[in-house]
Each structure stands twice: as C-alpha cells, then as structure tokens.
Design an enzyme around this catalytic site. Sequence first.
Site, PDB file in Angstrom:
ATOM      1  N   HIS A  71       0.844  -1.199   0.000  1.00 56.27           N
ATOM      2  CA  HIS A  71       0.000   0.000   0.000  1.00 56.27           C
ATOM      3  C   HIS A  71       0.876   1.246   0.000  1.00 56.27           C
ATOM      4  CE1 HIS A  71      -3.054  -2.567   2.522  1.00 56.27           C
ATOM      5  NE2 HIS A  71      -2.933  -2.998   1.278  1.00 56.27           N
ATOM      6  N   TYR A 134       4.244   2.310  14.063  1.00 60.18           N
ATOM      7  CA  TYR A 134       4.556   3.285  13.028  1.00 60.18           C
ATOM      8  C   TYR A 134       3.960   4.650  13.363  1.00 60.18           C
ATOM      9  CZ  TYR A 134       0.150   1.271  11.204  1.00 60.18           C
ATOM     10  OH  TYR A 134      -1.124   0.772  11.066  1.00 60.18           O
TER      11      TYR A 134
END
Length: 470
Positions: A71, A134
């Site tokens: 992605h 993240y």
Amino acid sequence: MTAELGKSLTATPTTIDGLLLFDLPVHGDARGWFKENWQREKMVALGLPDFGPVQNNISFNESAGVTRGIHAEPWDKWVSVASGRVFGAWVDLREGRGFGTVFTTELDPSKAVFVPRGVANSFQTLEPATAYAYLVNDHWSPDASYSFVNLADETVAIEWPIPLEQAEISDKDRAHPRLADATPVPPRRVLVLGAAGQLGRALHAQLGDAPHIEYATRADLDLTAPGLEHSRRWADYGVIINAAAHTAVDAAETAEGRGDAWAANVTGVAALARIAAANRITLVHVSSDYVFDGTQQRPYTEDDAIAPLGVYGQTKAAGDAIVATVPRHYILRTSWVIGEGGNFVDTMASLAQRGIDPRVVDDQVGRLTFTTDLARAIAHLLDTGAPHGVYNVTSAGEPRSWADIARRVFELSGHDPARVTPVSTAEYFAGADRPIAPRPARSVLDLSKITATGFTPADMDEALQRHLRR
C-alpha cells in the site's frame, strides 16, 4: 531477543529515493531491553526529514506469515519493530524515474525505516507475536487516496521468506492490481496564489500545467474569507507560492487603502502561515525593498534591520515577520518589479514611440527585477532544496536611477535618451492632490546569498533588452 545490542545510531540510504534504513542502539541485560524508538534531534541530524508525526499506531500479529498488502499512503511513515521480526518490502509508486523500484530487508527491534509518501510498503511477520509500530504525519481521512500493487506480481519480483500460498493474506490484498496497472502517486500539490498578476503569469510560464500545480486568483481563494483552513485538503499540498499582494503603495496611504493593504499583506498572509505550519507546507512569499528606509549606502543584506517609511512597507515587513515563523519558508525580497502588463519599462517605451518627453526621478537608485527571473529564482530554491530563509532577488549589474533606466529604454528603442528630463522625487510629486508614499532613496539589494545557492541573477541590461524585444 533477536536484535543486536549496542549498535550505533546510523542512517543508510536505500535503492528507493528517500527511503532510509536506520540502525537503532538497543540496550539490554537479563531484565530485557530499551531503545529510543524515535528521537527527533539525533535522527534529523542524520538525514531523517523533520516529518512532524501526529499519530502513533501499533500492529500486532499473532502468528508468523501474516502478510500485509503493498500500500502507498498519502503520508510519511516511520516504522519500527517492538517485538519479533518482520520482512519488509517497499515499492516506489511515485511518478517519475523511480517508479517500480523495489527494496526489501528484515526488521527487528534494532532497525527502523522511514517511508516517504508515495512509497508502498508491505510487511510479513517472521515470528509469532510480532508487533511493529509506526508514526505517521497525517490523520486518516476518507478523502485520502492510496495506490496498491499485488503481492504476487512477478514484475515486482519480491522473494517472500514465507511463500504467499502459505501466508495469511486478506482477500482485499489479493485483489490489488499489478504494477503495470497501479496508479502512480503524484507529487504533493503546489498552489500558486495571485495567478492573474504579473508574477503569477510568469510562474505559470515557469512551472507549466502539470496536474499537481494549481493556479488560483482571489476569486478562486480569498485569503481573508472565514474557513480558509477547511477550503482545501491542505495535507495534500507541499508548496504554497504567495504571489498575491496589495502593491498600490500610494493608495495604501489613504484610509481605505490602508485597510486593503493590511488585509492582503498581513491578515491573509497570517492565515496562510497558520495553514503552512500546521501541514508542513513550504510557504514562498514575495517581499519588497520598501521594508528598508533607503538611507544605507551599501547594498542591503537579508540580515539588515528593517525600517519601513510608509504603510505599504510596514505591511510587507509585518508579513515577512509572520512568514518567518513557518518552519519551511522562503521570503524573496525584491525591488522594481517588471512583468507583463502595466510597468515602468513599457510605459517609457510607449512614451518614446509617441513622442512624449517624460520627467523621471533621478534620486532613487536600485535595480529592476523581471518577473521571469523572479519566477526562475523561486523554482530554483524549491528544486534545489536550498536552506529556508530570506533571499534578496533582483537583476544583477550596476545600480541605476529611474531616470537612467528611462534613458536606456529610449536608447534601446531607437530614440534620443536626452528627451528624458531627470528630476528629484520632491519635484516630481510637487503639487500632487493625493497622498504619496515615501520611497526608499536606495533600494540596492545584496545578491551574494542567492548566488551562493547556484542561482545566477540576470544582468539588468541584458534582461531589459530581452523584455523590449519580446
């Protein structure tokens, strides 16, 4: 614990432009381990973009073999492992020469990776109970757009440690397109304000009509209107070039004009500055020699104290101070701007052609700045990533008075330069029936800072000849 202990903090470029791999110092003993997962000051010093994270996410995976699809997301991302190991694969989906470039590596707690916007990422867990964290620099939005690549596309040729037929993959990820059918991610958008003005038109000629470049007039975007912060998805923008301003210096001395000047040159600029700072946008702002009082005999540098004489100069000085608070900013201070439309050079050429002998001020000294060269300087600073700050930008060459320039225009047009009569500023405006803004007597700007970036300012006389030949 599979991570190596005691590494030095280092950053390593990869085959994908802007994708950085970091080794992280992990400190451990029998009790466990500790690391600085993200440390702005140290990591920025090593080349990590100061990307401004606003959200921290954690992905936990129960078993080995969980594979997340490839992605590309509309934000920057800092990825590190909290426990276990993952195999990471990245594919550059940004428009340009790097499209389709692949990089792979394993991540454990001693490694992290910075993923720039438009680079697609995929992760495959190699151990049970793997978790990775993240940081991202934008919040999720339903308006955000993504690009995808199929995990099994042989043209990408990723060698997955756990074969995909044995991996756990969602149906959605299995259905993603091949690289040949993937949608390239365009650059962040560039917004040019004041598109109908002389500089705006020059910027259009310089930057072109790429889909990611947007040109706006005041009718398209009013900086003083309420709700400006919601008028665009500003997270999609990388640059705003403010070529809009109130430049009627004499009108600014009137009651009505003063309000217009402050609204355009200060209130609107403040709104832009807030948006730019909140969204990590580079703000390009055009300033003026009118921020100086013109008493200095040497050329003005970017660091000289400002002392505007009139309302227009005061508004430009205030706008400069506001833009300087934006972390990513370029302020281009210029003088005596000449572009397409009504301007001094074309007026003098017209008078020469029509047989009219003008009286022209000879006690104001400076250099012309042609909008084509100002647009070229803006593009140069953005393209080269020059250090942010204030830059003087004018034509180069020997400074001249307005009368000197008028005589040169007459000469280049094939007319007798002696037809130009030099007068003082006081003589020129004597008997005026309207407010007159005070002018700086000397507007010569030092160009050493912009030339140090590799930009060559146009010679004033050569640029003048080109302008008259067009």
